[in-house]
Scaffold this motif. Structure first.
Motif, mmCIF file in Angstrom:
data_model
loop_
_atom_site.group_PDB
_atom_site.id
_atom_site.type_symbol
_atom_site.label_atom_id
_atom_site.label_comp_id
_atom_site.label_asym_id
_atom_site.label_seq_id
_atom_site.Cartn_x
_atom_site.Cartn_y
_atom_site.Cartn_z
ATOM 1 N N THR A 113 51.205 23.403 44.336
ATOM 2 C CA THR A 113 51.694 22.095 43.892
ATOM 3 C C THR A 113 50.607 21.255 43.229
ATOM 4 O OG1 THR A 113 51.293 21.201 46.094
ATOM 5 C CG2 THR A 113 53.521 21.996 45.621
ATOM 6 N N ASP A 114 49.356 21.706 43.269
ATOM 7 C CA ASP A 114 48.268 20.975 42.605
ATOM 8 C C ASP A 114 48.428 21.090 41.093
ATOM 9 O OD1 ASP A 114 47.162 20.372 45.064
ATOM 10 O OD2 ASP A 114 45.675 21.987 44.970
ATOM 11 N N ASN A 115 47.802 20.152 40.386
ATOM 12 C CA ASN A 115 47.760 20.248 38.929
ATOM 13 C C ASN A 115 46.335 19.960 38.464
ATOM 14 O OD1 ASN A 115 47.441 17.374 38.492
ATOM 15 N ND2 ASN A 115 49.621 17.135 38.884
ATOM 16 N N PRO A 116 46.001 20.317 37.234
ATOM 17 C CA PRO A 116 44.626 20.126 36.752
ATOM 18 C C PRO A 116 44.165 18.672 36.814
ATOM 19 C CG PRO A 116 45.789 21.608 35.300
ATOM 20 C CD PRO A 116 46.811 21.079 36.278
ATOM 21 N N GLU A 117 45.081 17.736 36.593
ATOM 22 C CA GLU A 117 44.719 16.321 36.645
ATOM 23 C C GLU A 117 44.294 15.925 38.051
ATOM 24 O OE1 GLU A 117 46.637 12.851 34.201
ATOM 25 O OE2 GLU A 117 47.871 13.281 35.964
ATOM 26 N N LEU A 118 45.023 16.395 39.043
ATOM 27 C CA LEU A 118 44.726 16.098 40.445
ATOM 28 C C LEU A 118 43.373 16.675 40.862
ATOM 29 C CD1 LEU A 118 45.838 14.962 43.164
ATOM 30 C CD2 LEU A 118 46.738 17.236 43.587
ATOM 31 N N LEU A 119 43.065 17.871 40.359
ATOM 32 C CA LEU A 119 41.808 18.544 40.713
ATOM 33 C C LEU A 119 40.647 18.138 39.807
ATOM 34 C CD1 LEU A 119 43.233 22.125 41.316
ATOM 35 C CD2 LEU A 119 42.620 20.422 43.039
ATOM 36 N N ASP A 120 40.913 17.263 38.833
ATOM 37 C CA ASP A 120 39.903 16.809 37.879
ATOM 38 C C ASP A 120 39.293 17.989 37.118
ATOM 39 O OD1 ASP A 120 38.517 14.806 36.547
ATOM 40 O OD2 ASP A 120 36.790 14.955 37.889
ATOM 41 N N MET A 121 40.168 18.893 36.671
ATOM 42 C CA MET A 121 39.721 20.062 35.915
ATOM 43 C C MET A 121 39.436 19.658 34.478
ATOM 44 S SD MET A 121 42.315 22.984 37.354
ATOM 45 C CE MET A 121 41.371 24.405 36.860
ATOM 46 N N GLN A 122 38.482 20.342 33.875
ATOM 47 C CA GLN A 122 38.106 20.104 32.490
ATOM 48 C C GLN A 122 38.444 21.336 31.665
ATOM 49 O OE1 GLN A 122 36.923 17.040 31.619
ATOM 50 N NE2 GLN A 122 37.222 16.523 33.778
ATOM 51 N N ASP A 123 38.466 21.165 30.355
ATOM 52 C CA ASP A 123 38.732 22.280 29.450
ATOM 53 C C ASP A 123 37.666 23.359 29.650
ATOM 54 O OD1 ASP A 123 40.293 23.398 27.325
ATOM 55 O OD2 ASP A 123 38.624 22.989 25.976
ATOM 56 N N GLY A 124 38.104 24.594 29.834
ATOM 57 C CA GLY A 124 37.175 25.707 30.010
ATOM 58 C C GLY A 124 36.825 26.018 31.457
ATOM 59 N N ASP A 125 37.371 25.277 32.413
ATOM 60 C CA ASP A 125 37.094 25.552 33.830
ATOM 61 C C ASP A 125 37.698 26.889 34.256
ATOM 62 O OD1 ASP A 125 35.555 23.350 34.351
ATOM 63 O OD2 ASP A 125 37.163 22.164 35.243
ATOM 64 N N THR A 126 37.210 27.391 35.394
ATOM 65 C CA THR A 126 37.620 28.711 35.878
ATOM 66 C C THR A 126 38.260 28.617 37.254
ATOM 67 O OG1 THR A 126 35.798 29.737 34.683
ATOM 68 C CG2 THR A 126 36.774 31.013 36.465
ATOM 69 N N LEU A 127 39.364 29.340 37.417
ATOM 70 C CA LEU A 127 39.971 29.559 38.730
ATOM 71 C C LEU A 127 39.605 30.970 39.153
ATOM 72 C CD1 LEU A 127 43.634 28.186 38.569
ATOM 73 C CD2 LEU A 127 41.752 27.298 39.902
ATOM 74 N N GLU A 128 39.116 31.114 40.363
ATOM 75 C CA GLU A 128 38.779 32.432 40.889
ATOM 76 C C GLU A 128 39.942 32.927 41.739
ATOM 77 O OE1 GLU A 128 35.167 32.133 43.100
ATOM 78 O OE2 GLU A 128 34.090 31.213 41.447
ATOM 79 N N VAL A 129 40.196 34.228 41.653
ATOM 80 C CA VAL A 129 41.269 34.845 42.426
ATOM 81 C C VAL A 129 40.656 35.872 43.363
ATOM 82 C CG1 VAL A 129 43.445 36.105 42.318
ATOM 83 C CG2 VAL A 129 42.819 34.570 40.461
ATOM 84 N N HIS A 130 41.017 35.766 44.633
ATOM 85 C CA HIS A 130 40.533 36.706 45.639
ATOM 86 C C HIS A 130 41.721 37.284 46.394
ATOM 87 C CE1 HIS A 130 36.356 35.471 45.092
ATOM 88 N NE2 HIS A 130 36.825 34.241 45.009
ATOM 89 N N GLN A 131 41.518 38.454 46.963
ATOM 90 C CA GLN A 131 42.553 39.090 47.776
ATOM 91 C C GLN A 131 42.709 38.324 49.076
ATOM 92 O OE1 GLN A 131 44.268 41.850 46.804
ATOM 93 N NE2 GLN A 131 45.517 41.799 48.630
ATOM 94 N N GLU A 132 43.926 37.957 49.396
ATOM 95 C CA GLU A 132 44.221 37.263 50.651
ATOM 96 C C GLU A 132 44.041 38.239 51.799
ATOM 97 O OE1 GLU A 132 44.788 34.350 53.030
ATOM 98 O OE2 GLU A 132 45.618 33.814 51.090
ATOM 99 N N GLN A 133 43.280 37.849 52.809
ATOM 100 C CA GLN A 133 43.080 38.702 53.972
ATOM 101 C C GLN A 133 43.355 37.917 55.235
ATOM 102 O OE1 GLN A 133 39.115 40.262 53.697
ATOM 103 N NE2 GLN A 133 39.655 41.721 52.103
#
Length: 102
Positions: A78-98
């Motif tokens: 439910t988060d959005n880039p505005e809420l997280l204060d993301m900037q152009d070119g930012d990265t989201l990392e994906v990891h395996q849920e354990q």
């Protein structure tokens, strides 16, 4: 005269504002796991669930099996880039849920 005076600034604002609004309205976000990098262009107000689902579908993973992190903090669908204060070119990392442990 008031109409002409107010029309000109509106036209000037409209001419300059869309360029600025277009640049700031959309963000290019890189989503990466250990093997792949996928780039998405999304609006600042779009819920990240759309991006997460699209990434998982492209990689053949289920959204429940992935954990998305931004600056080391878990990202909720439910988060959005505005809420997280993301900037152009930012990265989201994906990891395996354990779940579980020793």
């Amino acid at each position: 005269m008031a109409e002409n005076g107010s029309a000109s600034p509106a036209n000037n604002d409209a001419g300059g504002a869309p360029e600025q609004a277009q640049q700031s309205e959309h963000l290019n976000i890189k989503v990466t796991d250990s093997n792949n990098e996928v780039f998405f262009k999304i609006k600042r107000t779009t819920q990240l669930k759309k991006l997460m689902d699209a990434f998982c579908e492209r990689q053949g993973k289920t959204p429940q099996s992935c954990r998305f992190l931004f600056d080391g903090q878990r990202v909720n669908p439910t988060d959005n880039p505005e809420l997280l204060d993301m900037q152009d070119g930012d990265t989201l990392e994906v990891h395996q849920e354990q779940i579980g442990g020793c």
